[in-house]
Design an enzyme around this catalytic site. Structure first.
Site, PDB file in Angstrom:
ATOM      1  N   HIS A 312       0.774  -1.237   0.000  1.00 41.00           N
ATOM      2  CA  HIS A 312       0.000   0.000   0.000  1.00 41.00           C
ATOM      3  C   HIS A 312       0.813   1.300   0.000  1.00 41.00           C
ATOM      4  CE1 HIS A 312      -3.727   2.058   0.057  1.00 41.00           C
ATOM      5  NE2 HIS A 312      -4.400   1.192   0.776  1.00 41.00           N
ATOM      6  N   TYR A 426     -13.544   5.326  10.265  1.00 37.88           N
ATOM      7  CA  TYR A 426     -12.691   5.845   9.176  1.00 37.88           C
ATOM      8  C   TYR A 426     -13.263   5.343   7.862  1.00 37.88           C
ATOM      9  CZ  TYR A 426      -8.211   6.342   6.549  1.00 37.88           C
ATOM     10  OH  TYR A 426      -7.225   6.665   5.648  1.00 37.88           O
ATOM     11  N   SER A 428     -12.212   5.730   3.789  1.00 37.26           N
ATOM     12  CA  SER A 428     -11.189   6.252   2.897  1.00 37.26           C
ATOM     13  C   SER A 428     -11.828   6.964   1.709  1.00 37.26           C
ATOM     14  CB  SER A 428     -10.344   5.076   2.422  1.00 37.26           C
ATOM     15  OG  SER A 428      -9.322   5.547   1.614  1.00 37.26           O
ATOM     16  N   THR A 439      -5.114  10.200  -0.072  1.00 34.62           N
ATOM     17  CA  THR A 439      -6.484   9.964   0.410  1.00 34.62           C
ATOM     18  C   THR A 439      -6.790  10.982   1.507  1.00 34.62           C
ATOM     19  OG1 THR A 439      -5.672   8.409   2.081  1.00 34.62           O
ATOM     20  CG2 THR A 439      -6.466   7.476  -0.020  1.00 34.62           C
TER      21      THR A 439
END
Length: 598
Positions: A312, A426, A428, A439
């Site tokens: 990532h 959360y 994204s 992001t």
């Protein structure tokens, strides 16, 4: 600060909230103001990038936790609509050739730009493309903007290929070598390489790729006693030390081949039994047949089920999803080989090189320890999924509600029902509308979702259907506002993150705002969520980001809603999904004018 406090409100009692409010005021008029001015000045001096790009790379690359579960997500492909094309060898060949076609298109500068169309009827047309092509590039973005089309940043794409994350003490490095032409194939923990591009950079004949993969699949070598792949699942500092040991033991050339390969293709030796098995296999597998450091692993199971597991730090879902969609479309609509195709009559034993590694006792001990840790951790991860079949996007839009808002509200209602509280959440959101954007966080837990959840879960008899509908509309409106703000770079999370990063870089003591328990709590994201819908995607998923959290992958489709959720032992994923299902059912009951069952 206002937005930060709005997100904190549903998570804090009055006393805590007053304290956080005070800290915000102090920060805003003092050190925060000063840091903000410095951030603006720094941003002005660095027009070539965004203020978040450097700190964000740093955050990912300096993290020392294992990248498996903590960072790497997966997305799995839908099966090929033509059943006989799902044979492992045929599918692996077609996906590989399509992936290399994508690479060629990207490097030739012929990949169609990624554009977010707010009014597709005007901008997503051949006429618009023809006109915009004639406008000089310095002005073309403005022409697009006039018709509500936003070109998205594509600076991450080059890292898709020939790239890997190299473990280094303290901070990893991203490595890319675009000159290399070979593919890395893992089967049963054994490493093979062969060229997929010829000397002139053209794609090798599909029949040859077919032949080489067939040769690898027919190799009956057992898994190595000490599979090197486990090292990519280790703590990054530990792995950095062991990598140095590998280099000192004369494995430099073999490691170089692994690091510079176009990508990593993993051929698994077993079929997939169900969705849960699919998620476990593609998210982490057994650790033997993945090289988690590669920018992505393309995994093909024995029954042709396929997925991408990606590292990532180099990029976000937008870049990977574009690659994923194109590869699915190309491999299913213009497959390179057919089931009855014959592999090329080439000598694969010469073209395919099997990599061998020299392992001393320290390396063997390191691999054994990594395996033991990996096995123990994976046993603690639970994954489960549901498909809510009563309706999806179409039904909710008809009722003038945002489908994403409803899905997020169902998670808030479910958590409240199961655990009696509202917690840090959360979601994204891509900021690729900006140069080198990454992001931003949408904070779906709001005073509106809290009030609405409590009305459905605790006070059903006290609210009329009209009041409940009104609350749903309010949640939807506010969620839309938050999403729009996040996409346009108006969230608070990345901004506060950058100010904190700057304070540390300038040698300031950590500002009090960041020492506030409430700041720690809102960043301990118990509900970590991300949405994905595409005709190519079967299911996607990731692990929780905290030990007492849920990792919620979800998609609102035209006529159904899917959730794929993970947890560790601190949380009960099956019960959570039962509560999500109930929450969605209750919302649909209200919208359909049916009585809601308590």
């Amino acid at each position: 600060m206002k937005r930060y406090l709005s997100a904190q409100r549903p998570l804090l009692d009055d006393g805590q909230f007053r304290r956080t409010e005070q800290l915000c005021r102090t920060f805003e008029s003092g050190l925060g103001k000063e840091l903000h001015a410095q951030l603006i000045a720094q941003d002005k001096q660095n027009k070539h990038t965004s203020y978040i790009s450097g700190p964000w790379f740093d955050m990912y690359l300096s993290a020392r936790d294992s990248i498996v579960l903590n960072f790497n997500p997966f997305m799995s492909f839908n099966p090929d609509p033509k059943p006989d094309y799902n044979d492992q060898l045929i599918r692996a060949t077609n996906l590989t050739v399509s992936a290399v076609r994508f690479l060629k298109t990207l490097r030739a500068g012929l990949l169609e730009p990624e554009v977010f169309h707010l009014n597709p009827a005007k901008s997503d047309t051949d006429t618009f493309r023809r006109i915009i092509r004639l406008v000089p590039s310095s002005l073309s973005w403005y022409g697009a903007y006039l018709v509500n089309a936003y070109p998205l940043d594509m600076s991450q794409y080059f890292r898709l290929f020939n790239s890997t994350r190299l473990p280094k003490p303290g901070r990893d490095e991203l490595f890319t070598d675009e000159k290399e032409k070979h593919l890395l194939v893992l089967r049963n923990g054994n490493f093979y390489v062969f060229d997929v591009l010829d000397r002139d950079g053209n794609i090798v004949e599909a029949a040859e790729v077919h032949a080489h993969l067939k040769y690898i699949l027919s190799d009956s070598s057992p898994a190595p006693e000490f599979p090197l792949t486990y090292l990519t699942t280790e703590n990054r500092d530990t792995w950095a030390g062991l990598r140095q040991e590998l280099l000192n033991s004369g494995n430099g050339e073999a490691l170089g081949k692994v690091d510079s390969a176009v990508f990593c293709l993993c051929l698994d030796g077993f079929p997939i039994t169900d969705l849960v098995h699919l998620s476990h296999t593609m998210l982490h597998g057994d650790g033997v047949n993945r090289w988690f450091d590669k920018s992505f692993n393309l995994i093909v199971a024995k029954d042709g089920n396929a997925a991408v597991n990606f590292e990532h730090s180099w990029g976000d879902g937008v870049a990977v999803l574009r690659f994923f969609n194109e590869v699915f479309k190309d491999s299913t609509q213009s497959p390179a080989v057919a089931p009855q195709a014959r592999p090329a009559p080439v000598d694969s034993s010469r073209a395919v090189q099997k990599l061998h590694f020299r392992l001393n006792d320290a390396l063997k001990a390191g691999i054994a320890k990594a395996k033991a840790q990996f096995d123990a951790t994976m046993q603690t991860l639970k994954i489960d999924s549901i498909q809510f079949q009563r309706g999806g996007k179409e039904f909710l839009k008809k009722h003038k509600l945002s489908p994403d808002a409803v899905a997020q509200l169902s998670f808030q209602m479910a958590f409240l029902r199961q655990y009696g509280q509202t917690v840090a959440t959360y979601e994204s959101c891509s900021t690729a509308a900006f140069k080198h954007g990454r992001t931003e966080t949408v904070r779906p837990a709001s005073v509106f979702t809290k009030q609405c959840s409590e009305a459905f879960v605790r006070e059903l008899s006290r609210n009329s259907p009209e009041q409940l509908k009104e609350m749903l509309a309010q949640c939807s409106k506010y969620h839309n506002q938050l999403t729009k703000e996040a996409a346009m770079g108006q969230g608070f999370d990345r901004h506060l993150f950058a100010l904190r990063y700057l304070a540390a870089a300038k040698g300031h003591k950590l500002p009090e705002l960041y020492q506030d328990p409430a700041y720690g709590q809102i960043n301990h994201n118990i509900l970590s969520t991300s949405t994905l819908t595409s005709p190519a995607v079967n299911i996607g998923g990731f692990a929780p980001v905290v030990p007492d959290g849920f990792g919620v992958g979800y998609g609102v489709h035209d006529d159904w809603i899917g959730c794929n959720v993970s947890s560790y032992p601190a949380r009960d994923v099956r019960e959570f999904l039962r509560c999500v299902n109930k929450a969605l059912g209750d919302i649909f009951d209200v919208l359909e004018g049916k009585p809601v069952r308590s």
